[in-house]
Design an enzyme around this catalytic site. Structure first.
Site, PDB file in Angstrom:
ATOM      1  N   ASP A 110      -5.864  -7.290   9.831  1.00 28.44           N
ATOM      2  CA  ASP A 110      -7.157  -6.608   9.849  1.00 28.44           C
ATOM      3  C   ASP A 110      -8.287  -7.472   9.301  1.00 28.44           C
ATOM      4  OD1 ASP A 110      -6.062  -6.450   7.318  1.00 28.44           O
ATOM      5  OD2 ASP A 110      -6.605  -4.367   6.977  1.00 28.44           O
TER       6      ASP A 110
ATOM      7  N   LYS B 198       0.811  -1.230   0.000  1.00 32.88           N
ATOM      8  CA  LYS B 198       0.000   0.000   0.000  1.00 32.88           C
ATOM      9  C   LYS B 198       0.839   1.273   0.000  1.00 32.88           C
ATOM     10  CE  LYS B 198      -2.187  -1.886   3.409  1.00 32.88           C
ATOM     11  NZ  LYS B 198      -3.072  -2.385   4.481  1.00 32.88           N
TER      12      LYS B 198
END
Length: 318
Positions: free
Chosen positions: A59, A24
């Site tokens: 997550d 990311k």
């Protein structure tokens, strides 16, 4: 404390794991190959905070556990946001590298890291020249290929590449560009979702984005319609491709589809992109039988990674 860490790790225990790589767009030196829990725990101790990290949680795993806390039929946790990933319950007999004790449930939660799918081959996903240009100029070329096609961090840049290509062909803005438009990442994905919600006759919201934010003046209504069309195409492709990961995972354990299966989803794309949830669901239905699809439900697991980390931390402490 439960520590949600949304990057690939080799997790060696409930509260330790070494960082495999950054994703990311993040790249913090000196962390790859080190135990991220120990790094945070040491920092807490230096600050004099009496906090013990009892669980390291991806997550997606947190989202799955958060969804399961509300709906026991939850079988998948997915992130469709800045990046993308998923976790699901797998039969322990199918996990060849597991050498530990057999869980009482006979299952284990698997963090798939599916954003890396097709990263080494570029032969399965339908890449366009705009995707290849983004990948080549990213900080991690030839990695996270699937993620780069469907995640919020990248959609604005894909759209920017498309717009510049059309401008070069003199099909937008009369062939004009701007210093802002020529800068990588200058189109935020939120600009695209805002464009899709513009229902004014002259597309005034899109005009504001192009002329004031991107600094390309004197746009025509046709320019603005093309901008909105690009936003629509980029978003729909992301939703359709996202659904394929869901279908492939469900097909991995077809026995689950014989009973209710809930899928908890967190992330800005699922929550805020106009129509993303409907496109995801309708595409999943295309690849399952009607009998299978009627057992599948989707739901927003708001802050699932945080809530899930708290649940897992509590269970680990027990």
């Amino acid at each position: 404390m439960g520590f949600t860490f949304s990057y690939p790790v080799n997790q060696e225990s409930i509260n330790s794991g070494t960082l495999s790589q950054w994703t990311k767009g993040l790249n913090v030196p000196g962390c790859v190959g080190r135990d991220v829990v120990r790094l945070l725990q040491d920092a807490l101790l230096r600050l004099g905070l009496r906090v013990r990290i009892s669980a390291l949680v991806n997550d997606t795993v947190g989202t799955l556990l958060s969804a399961a806390y509300k709906n026991p039929s939850a079988q998948m946790g997915i992130i469709f946001g800045t990046g993308t990933n998923a976790a699901y319950y797998e039969n322990i007999d199918n996990i060849g590298k597991w050498n530990g004790p057999r869980p009482e449930s006979g299952e284990m939660v698997v963090n798939m890291e599916w954003g890396a799918f097709d990263s080494n081959d570029f032969s399965f996903l339908p890449f366009t020249p705009h995707d290849i240009k983004l990948d080549r100029k990213s900080i991690n070329p030839r990695k996270q290929a699937y993620e780069k096609m469907i995640s919020g961090m990248y959609l604005g840049e894909i759209a920017r590449n498309m717009i510049l290509w059309l401008a070069d062909q003199r099909l937008m803005f009369g062939g004009r560009s701007s210093e802002v438009m020529n800068a990588m990442w200058s189109i935020d994905t939120s600009y695209l979702s805002n464009a899709l919600e513009d229902t004014t006759a002259d597309l005034d919201e899109i005009k504001c984005i192009i002329e004031k934010t991107l600094n390309i003046h004197d746009t025509t209504l046709v320019d603005r319609k093309i901008f909105r069309l690009i936003a629509s195409l980029v978003g729909e492709r992301a939703a359709r491709l996202s659904s394929i990961g869901v279908v492939a995972t469900l097909r991995k354990r077809p026995e689950l589809l014989e009973k209710p299966v809930h899928i908890g989803i967190d992330g800005s794309m699922y929550e805020f992109w106009p129509g993303f949830d409907q496109m995801l669901s309708s595409t999943v239905s295309h690849f399952l039988t009607p009998e299978q699809f009627k057992n599948v439900s989707f739901g927003l697991a708001k802050d699932g990674s945080g809530v899930g980390a708290a649940i897992i931390s509590m269970l680990a402490d027990k």
